[in-house]
Each structure stands twice: as structure tokens, then as C-alpha cells.
Design an enzyme around this catalytic site. Structure first.
Site, PDB file in Angstrom:
ATOM      1  N   GLU A  53       0.846  -1.199   0.000  1.00 15.31           N
ATOM      2  CA  GLU A  53       0.000   0.000   0.000  1.00 15.31           C
ATOM      3  C   GLU A  53       0.876   1.242   0.000  1.00 15.31           C
ATOM      4  O   GLU A  53       1.894   1.316   0.695  1.00 15.31           O
ATOM      5  CB  GLU A  53      -0.939   0.033   1.207  1.00 15.31           C
ATOM      6  N   LYS A 142      -8.602  -3.451  10.016  1.00 10.41           N
ATOM      7  CA  LYS A 142      -7.224  -3.172  10.411  1.00 10.41           C
ATOM      8  C   LYS A 142      -7.227  -2.833  11.902  1.00 10.41           C
ATOM      9  O   LYS A 142      -7.698  -1.765  12.295  1.00 10.41           O
ATOM     10  CB  LYS A 142      -6.695  -2.000   9.581  1.00 10.41           C
TER      11      LYS A 142
END
Length: 225
Positions: A53, A142
């Protein structure tokens, strides 16, 4: 993938999440130049890391995402991190992000990603945040900040919420990655401990590749324990 109807969210199997549960590591690129990120991405890929990411609070992040997809689209899964609002979500998707990751729960971001057919993994800490984000359509949560919460917190929160996939982010290193995964996280998010700024800035990409391989081996070993 998830879809929405007038009766709420219907969950469908996510190919991307399935792959993440096998690969187990999301590398986080933050604060690097385009050239540094591309060189680091090659080292990570050569070391066996598949998920990368690029955070949107990096200068030129959208261009970085586009270039990563262009150069590594056949080897890596490229996502956008630190997606804080729907405007950023739309820009990241337009740039080619294959999934969205946030440090927080923004339901507009979640809804938009779901509508576009993308996985979205928002950051949450409390059980209420976790459940609300999952109900909104997040395919995984997350768990952040794990560096502060610790492995014990992951175990405790999973006891009543073991139907929700967790990506543990923060505080993960080579010594504890197996313990974090064995505690129930399907994957971990890793920034500087994996994408070591000292190695990147010094151009020591062979060392970065070897470090990545060490993490991948340790992570895959945990899955077999």
C-alpha cells in the site's frame, strides 16, 4: 467482495482477502519518492511480498499508485493507505488502487469502496468501531494501533468477534510476527520494520529483499504451526 441491497450488506467471498490470508503481509510505503518506492517494490516482490500500500499522505501518492500498478501489476496487489475521506477514496480508485486502507472508520469510504467492488480495510480499535465497520461492508478490519494494544488485546477482542478478519497493524516485527498471526490475525500491516527507511534511502535494496524474505518465511511458518 460485498454488495449492498435495500436490506443491507450481503457478503460474498473476496478473492483478494483470500489471497491476503495466504500471503499474510501488507507492506506500507510512506514518505518515499517515486523512484525509491519503485525500487523498494521490486525488492519486496523479489523477497516474496505481494501486498503493498502507498499511503496518501506521501507526496505524489496517486502517481506512485499508478506507476506501481503499471510496473508491478502482474506481481503485486497495490492499494492506497491513509484514505481519510470519500474524496481521497475516489482519487485512489481512479489512480488504480485495488483496495483501500484507512487508520479510521469512515462509513462513506466503506460504502463507496463496496459500490465500486473494492475491498476496504478500515482501522478500528474498539469493539463498537470494529462491528460498525464490518456491518458497513468492510471485508476485514485493520486492528490499529497494535503497537499500543498488544497481542493480548487481539486475543481478547477476537473471542466474541472471531467471525471478523483482522489485519494487525503497528508494533509487528520479526520477533513477534508469528505470535501475532498465531493469535488470530489473518495478516499484518508493516511499515518501517519491513520497509526500513535506512535501507531505502541508502539504496540497499538487496538487503531489503533479504529482509522481506525473512518476514515472508516467518509469516508462512506461522500459518503452518
Amino acid at each position: 467482495m460485498t454488495t449492498t441491497t435495500d436490506k443491507g450488506v450481503i457478503r460474498m467471498p473476496s478473492e483478494l482477502l483470500g489471497q491476503l490470508s495466504r500471503e499474510k503481509i501488507v507492506a506500507i510505503a510512506r514518505g518515499f519518492t517515486l523512484e525509491e518506492t519503485l525500487s523498494a517494490a521490486k525488492a519486496l516482490a523479489d523477497g516474496g511480498v505481494v501486498f503493498l500500500e502507498a499511503t496518501l499522505n506521501t507526496d505524489g501518492a496517486l502517481n506512485i499508485i499508478s506507476k506501481l500498478r503499471e510496473q508491478f501489476g502482474d506481481r503485486m496487489r497495490i492499494g492506497a493507505g491513509t484514505v481519510l475521506d470519500i474524496g481521497q477514496a475516489k482519487e485512489a480508485i481512479a489512480a488504480g488502487a485495488q483496495y483501500l486502507i484507512s487508520p479510521n472508520v469512515d462509513e462513506e469510504v466503506i460504502y463507496h469502496a463496496v459500490e465500486q467492488g473494492l475491498d476496504v480495510w478500515p482501522g478500528a480499535m474498539t469493539p463498537t468501531e470494529i462491528v460498525n465497520a464490518y456491518k458497513a461492508g468492510a471485508s476485514a478490519i485493520k486492528l490499529f494501533p497494535m503497537g499500543t494494544l498488544g497481542i493480548g488485546y487481539l486475543k481478547e477482542v477476537r473471542a466474541p468477534l472471531n467471525h471478523i478478519p483482522f489485519i494487525a497493524t503497528g508494533g509487528v516485527n520479526l520477533q513477534n510476527i508469528a505470535d501475532v498471526l498465531d493469535a488470530g490475525a489473518i495478516a499484518v500491516g508493516m511499515g518501517g520494520k519491513l520497509l526500513d527507511p535506512a535501507l531505502v534511502k541508502a539504496g540497499k535494496f538487496d538487503e531489503l529483499r533479504d529482509l522481506a524474505r525473512s518476514y515472508v518465511d516467518r509469516a508462512h511458518g506461522a500459518s503452518l504451526a
